[in-house]
Motif scaffolding. Sequence first.
Motif, short mmCIF file in Angstrom:
data_model
loop_
_atom_site.label_atom_id
_atom_site.label_comp_id
_atom_site.label_asym_id
_atom_site.label_seq_id
_atom_site.Cartn_x
_atom_site.Cartn_y
_atom_site.Cartn_z
N GLY A 389 0.83 -1.19 0.00
CA GLY A 389 0.00 0.00 0.00
C GLY A 389 0.87 1.24 0.00
O GLY A 389 2.10 1.16 -0.13
N PRO A 390 0.26 2.43 0.14
CA PRO A 390 1.03 3.66 0.07
C PRO A 390 1.99 3.84 1.24
O PRO A 390 1.74 3.35 2.34
N VAL A 391 3.07 4.53 1.00
CA VAL A 391 4.00 4.90 2.06
C VAL A 391 3.41 6.10 2.80
O VAL A 391 3.12 7.14 2.19
N VAL A 392 3.21 5.96 4.10
CA VAL A 392 2.48 6.99 4.85
C VAL A 392 3.27 7.61 5.99
O VAL A 392 2.88 8.66 6.50
N SER A 393 4.38 6.99 6.41
CA SER A 393 5.07 7.52 7.59
C SER A 393 6.39 6.77 7.75
O SER A 393 6.83 6.06 6.85
N GLU A 394 7.00 6.97 8.94
CA GLU A 394 8.17 6.18 9.30
C GLU A 394 8.13 5.94 10.81
O GLU A 394 7.44 6.66 11.55
N ASN A 395 8.84 4.93 11.27
CA ASN A 395 8.81 4.60 12.70
C ASN A 395 9.89 5.37 13.44
O ASN A 395 10.57 6.24 12.88
#
Length: 796
Positions: A389-395
Amino acid sequence: MAIFFLRWRFIGGFFVFLLGVLALAVIGGGLALRASLPQLDGEVALEGIGATVTVERDGAGVPTIRGADRVDVAMALGFLHAQERFFQMDLQRRRASGELAEIFGQAAVQWDARVRAHRFRTVARAVMAGADEKDRVLLEAYADGVNAGLEALDERPFEYLLLRSRPRPWTAEDSILTTLSMFLQLNSWNPDRELAHAALNELLPQALYDFLAAPGTEFDAPMLGDAFKTGSPPGPEVIDLRLEKPEVSSRAVADNVKAGSNGWAVAGSRTSHGGAILVADMHRGLMVPNVRYRASLSWPAPAWNDEVIRVTGVTLPGLPVVVAGSNGRVAWGFTNSYGDWVDVVLFDPLGFEAYIGPDGPREYESWTEKIVVAGADDLELEFKATLWGPVVSENHRGRPVALRWTAHHAEAVGGRGLTLLETARDVDEALAAGPAIGMPPQNLMVADSQQRIGWTIVGRIPRRVDCDDIAPGNPSSPECRWSGWVEARDYPRIVDPPSGQVWTANARVVDGEWLRILGDGGYALGARAGQIRDALEEMENITEEDLLGLQLDDRALFLGWWRERLLEVLTPQALSQDPRLLELRQVVEGWSGHAGVEDAGYRMVRAFRLYARSLVLDPLVAPCKTVETPCGWDFLGQREGPVRRLLVERPPHLLNPRFADWDSLLLAAADRVLTDFSKGDSTPADHTWGERNTVRIRHPLSGALPQWLSDQLDMPALALPGDVHMPRVQGPAFGASERFVVSPGREIEGIFHMPGGQSGHPLSPYYGVGHGSWVEGLPTPFLPGPVKYTLILGSP
């Protein structure tokens, strides 16, 4: 959520205020405003309608729509929705498509950018491309009715006059976007919960994380299985705050208000008249107009051998169906399920153009989205997507995050739709329809005219493979994959339970294999569900009025334990050291046991719990201070169990190092309550729950207008009883979007009320009609009343 975001960031803007003033001048004393009023009677020619449709409105504006077939009825419903609620419909589709900035400007860009990553217009097109002929015709007829209703107004809806814009025509695709808007509101698509769990799981000792992140507590009230038990706190060999002494500061974090609902059904064997009864109490953010639109639809149904069917209940403007209601044989309603419908996937990048998939390197899918911004230059934003799915953030370690969601799949959004429930003839048919309905997965409660009841999940459930080693609430691994959808035969289902009752309130409802299928998407604490279950078990010869009384139950059973803790710590010794605490004790001793508007004691106990909870938990999650991404105990939905166990067992090694003992901690929380509610000349007795729980139900644009005019748009601000952990869920801007109680075949004895009124036009006779019944909890009729206006829709 987008509406509230706009309300405070956009609506208060001076630019929009000037637009409002300018538009008011153009109105010319209200003539243009009156020109946008819906037509209530007379005759209207509709291009494409098959036969004459009659629309009869009662004294509350509730229409009964009678047509020769379902398609004509859908067209007529679209006509009414457009005339009464078009601006609301427009916001629904724009919320899902990420096109709010086109009318609201810069303040909506952030929302649009978040949503555009999910490409819901593409999903909507795919749904329409794959729709069967029957569904496509219904959606297109509804869209034709919407556009005819809009065109029949002498002036565009008043909101567009204020905004100096013009409404865009409705399409069948826009109805799919309306459904996707429900996914946005009812599914947990923000990755913060999973990222917080991942950070906590890494930063805390494993035994401490397992204790705090318990999957359930003694409050659980599932229909199948037992309550989970809160685990044992970790020993001093794992964590000892006496040695570590982390720096912490107290804070009061309120419980999150989840998008949810109450719903239950009782079998005929439990009721006074022998008929099964369904209760629906769907909770949403409150605004004007209300998210629901009442309607009664009637047509000869082929599924019933052309017998004339009458389906009465609530619709969602933007869709051609009754969302919840009764057809005379089956009644149905929903609550948010909070199963696991979203995966947050952590993966490893390979530069800017590629990433590591489960089978090796892959290239990102990249695309550009253009966001049109009112009053500013257009924006072009770049997005990337993975196979998940789409890239939405990072940890918290900078590792990228992709989001996998049922809403990305046309087959989960499309399906046969709620028309299957409109024509269901018994519990079995209604439950069998569940897997085929395209909507956010929900708990479905049903009752039928044969005294039977049942429960299942509606909507698609992903079938996960190689995912068993992932802890609940934590991000998914790249190896975990979705392999199609759970088969209909494997859906959880409860039919005619021996107890004669089914109940749901956004908490866990099953265990074992069924829980494994559904997963855990952040279940609510089970206190509300337990209060409903227990109250039902005590009832005999149940009536509709009894069940309305349970909907309005504001008993503060959940806070009783905390009241005892507060009174225990307000000892004679503590009172002698600070005489002001005596008044606090007197106020708490005098509470009513309810979340009542005049009850100051309830408010004091509630605040005490929030402060004490923070003092207990903050030092345990102190390592979260080392990361900037989401992390903290406020992401742990079942935290009440661990907090209470700590306060009962009082382990010295887990005590906040600011205090010498646990009593001192609780006394500090009491002192903070006293300080907060003793400012100036006020005392705790002056601060009632109603002062805090004053409900303000506002129109999305009212904040941009002068006070004298916004007062005409908004419902009066009123203090109301209720809170989060009780059946009567009520907050300042959140609560029951409707309440109804109905026995299939006995609709004439049913009860209904909702906030606001039928019409979205402030000059309509139906703007706010019925709101007082919702406020007071009065048992007004489920069925429409005597006819006041008749509108005939026919072919040219």
